[in-house]
Every structure is written in structure tokens, then in C-alpha cells.
Design a protein around this motif. Structure first.
Motif, PDB file in Angstrom:
ATOM      1  N   ALA A  72       0.819  -1.220   0.000  1.00 22.73           N
ATOM      2  CA  ALA A  72       0.000   0.000   0.000  1.00 22.73           C
ATOM      3  C   ALA A  72       0.849   1.266   0.000  1.00 22.73           C
ATOM      4  O   ALA A  72       0.320   2.373   0.017  1.00 22.73           O
ATOM      5  CB  ALA A  72      -0.934  -0.006   1.209  1.00 22.73           C
ATOM      6  N   GLY A  73       2.190   1.106  -0.002  1.00 26.33           N
ATOM      7  CA  GLY A  73       3.076   2.264  -0.033  1.00 26.33           C
ATOM      8  C   GLY A  73       3.484   2.786   1.334  1.00 26.33           C
ATOM      9  O   GLY A  73       4.111   3.830   1.437  1.00 26.33           O
ATOM     10  N   GLY A  74       3.157   2.038   2.389  1.00 30.35           N
ATOM     11  CA  GLY A  74       3.500   2.453   3.742  1.00 30.35           C
ATOM     12  C   GLY A  74       4.871   1.957   4.178  1.00 30.35           C
ATOM     13  O   GLY A  74       5.532   1.214   3.464  1.00 30.35           O
ATOM     14  N   LYS A  75       5.273   2.381   5.356  1.00 28.59           N
ATOM     15  CA  LYS A  75       6.576   1.993   5.898  1.00 28.59           C
ATOM     16  C   LYS A  75       6.376   1.325   7.252  1.00 28.59           C
ATOM     17  O   LYS A  75       5.747   1.887   8.144  1.00 28.59           O
ATOM     18  CB  LYS A  75       7.461   3.227   6.054  1.00 28.59           C
ATOM     19  CG  LYS A  75       8.851   2.894   6.512  1.00 28.59           C
ATOM     20  CD  LYS A  75       9.860   3.810   5.896  1.00 28.59           C
ATOM     21  CE  LYS A  75      11.226   3.384   6.364  1.00 28.59           C
ATOM     22  NZ  LYS A  75      12.243   3.502   5.404  1.00 28.59           N
ATOM     23  N   SER A  76       6.920   0.103   7.371  1.00 29.15           N
ATOM     24  CA  SER A  76       6.811  -0.601   8.650  1.00 29.15           C
ATOM     25  C   SER A  76       8.069  -1.398   8.929  1.00 29.15           C
ATOM     26  O   SER A  76       8.848  -1.709   8.031  1.00 29.15           O
ATOM     27  CB  SER A  76       5.593  -1.532   8.658  1.00 29.15           C
ATOM     28  OG  SER A  76       5.762  -2.617   7.777  1.00 29.15           O
ATOM     29  N   PHE A  77       8.238  -1.691  10.204  1.00 29.51           N
ATOM     30  CA  PHE A  77       9.331  -2.518  10.700  1.00 29.51           C
ATOM     31  C   PHE A  77       8.670  -3.572  11.578  1.00 29.51           C
ATOM     32  O   PHE A  77       7.753  -3.247  12.324  1.00 29.51           O
ATOM     33  CB  PHE A  77      10.296  -1.669  11.540  1.00 29.51           C
ATOM     34  CG  PHE A  77      10.803  -0.453  10.826  1.00 29.51           C
ATOM     35  CD1 PHE A  77      12.014  -0.480  10.163  1.00 29.51           C
ATOM     36  CD2 PHE A  77      10.057   0.716  10.805  1.00 29.51           C
ATOM     37  CE1 PHE A  77      12.483   0.639   9.494  1.00 29.51           C
ATOM     38  CE2 PHE A  77      10.510   1.848  10.137  1.00 29.51           C
ATOM     39  CZ  PHE A  77      11.731   1.804   9.479  1.00 29.51           C
ATOM     40  N   TYR A  78       9.122  -4.805  11.484  1.00 27.33           N
ATOM     41  CA  TYR A  78       8.459  -5.823  12.305  1.00 27.33           C
ATOM     42  C   TYR A  78       9.458  -6.714  13.020  1.00 27.33           C
ATOM     43  O   TYR A  78      10.560  -6.958  12.532  1.00 27.33           O
ATOM     44  CB  TYR A  78       7.484  -6.656  11.476  1.00 27.33           C
ATOM     45  CG  TYR A  78       8.114  -7.555  10.442  1.00 27.33           C
ATOM     46  CD1 TYR A  78       8.353  -8.903  10.727  1.00 27.33           C
ATOM     47  CD2 TYR A  78       8.447  -7.088   9.179  1.00 27.33           C
ATOM     48  CE1 TYR A  78       8.922  -9.738   9.777  1.00 27.33           C
ATOM     49  CE2 TYR A  78       9.004  -7.912   8.226  1.00 27.33           C
ATOM     50  CZ  TYR A  78       9.234  -9.244   8.536  1.00 27.33           C
ATOM     51  OH  TYR A  78       9.798 -10.075   7.598  1.00 27.33           O
ATOM     52  N   HIS A  79       9.036  -7.147  14.206  1.00 24.71           N
ATOM     53  CA  HIS A  79       9.875  -7.996  15.044  1.00 24.71           C
ATOM     54  C   HIS A  79       8.992  -8.981  15.795  1.00 24.71           C
ATOM     55  O   HIS A  79       7.927  -8.606  16.291  1.00 24.71           O
ATOM     56  CB  HIS A  79      10.661  -7.164  16.059  1.00 24.71           C
ATOM     57  CG  HIS A  79      11.448  -6.059  15.433  1.00 24.71           C
ATOM     58  ND1 HIS A  79      12.600  -6.290  14.722  1.00 24.71           N
ATOM     59  CD2 HIS A  79      11.244  -4.727  15.389  1.00 24.71           C
ATOM     60  CE1 HIS A  79      13.072  -5.145  14.275  1.00 24.71           C
ATOM     61  NE2 HIS A  79      12.263  -4.178  14.665  1.00 24.71           N
TER      62      HIS A  79
END
Length: 131
Positions: A72-79
Motif C-alpha cells: 500500500a506504499g507504507g513503511k513498517s518494521f516488524y519484530h
């Protein structure tokens, strides 16, 4: 008509601009972001331009949420983080601070869903969800 009389459009426009400026500088950490409400909130905030940090014990769910945000063009970081383990939370909090800076908002959404009545819950579930 009546709506135009109630609101000053110039003021409303300024408030909207402030809102989108703010939403774009926010860094939001969401626990339980691998499914359900956590996932929905993460996707919605990311679509608005917020950087989101996703935590959950469900790796597959986290990856799926991250993929949807990226698509969707978003920015995320996952852990993958088990928030029931204090040491793990501190370790990942330090890593997140190095990765994105200070988190602006914490949405502590993680929990165990059983589908049972509250009075039928085990102590472990009660302890995790309530305490």
C-alpha cells in the motif's frame, strides 16, 4: 448551505494540514500487529503516512501485515516479540529506538483470545491479558 455557515473552511483546511503533518512524523509501535485489530490499525496508520513498528509472537502474521503495508506504499518494521517476557521487551525496545528513533505512540493491543467467558479463563490468560 448550513454546514458552510457552521465551519470556517480556512480554519478547517489548516486543521487538516496539521493533522496530516502530525500523522507523517509519528512513529507508532503496535503490539499484537500480526492479526485482528492490531493488523487493521497498523495498515490504516501506515496508509496515512505513519511509520509503524509491528510486534507480535506470530511471525507469519507479522510478515503478512508488513507485506500489506509495503504494497500500500507504507513503511513498517516488524519484530517477533513476546511481550510477556520483560527482558525481551527491553531488548527489542532498544533495537527499535536505534532503528526508528523514539516511538511517539504505543498501542498495546496484544492479548490472548479464547472465546470463553471471563469467569472461565485460566489464571495464565487472566495474568497475560489483565496484568
Amino acid at each position: 448551505h448550513e454546514l458552510y455557515k457552521r465551519f470556517n473552511l480556512k480554519e478547517l483546511k489548516n486543521e487538516i494540514v496539521k493533522f496530516f503533518f502530525l500523522i507523517n512524523i509519528l512513529k507508532v509501535l503496535i503490539t499484537g500487529a500480526g492479526s485482528g485489530m492490531g493488523k487493521l490499525m497498523a495498515i490504516k496508520l501506515a496508509k496515512l503516512g505513519t511509520k509503524v513498528v509491528l510486534w507480535d509472537i506470530n511471525k507469519n502474521g507479522l510478515e503478512e501485515t508488513h507485506k500489506e503495508i509495503t504494497k500500500a506504499g507504507g513503511k513498517s518494521f516488524y519484530h517477533v516479540v513476546d511481550i510477556s517476557k520483560r527482558e525481551e521487551v527491553y531488548k527489542w525496545a532498544d533495537k527499535v529506538k536505534k532503528e526508528v528513533g523514539d516511538v511517539t505512540i504505543l498501542i498495546n493491543n496484544a492479548g490472548i483470545v479464547t472465546g470463553k467467558k471471563f469467569t472461565e479463563s485460566t489464571y495464565k490468560i487472566y495474568n497475560f491479558n489483565i496484568l
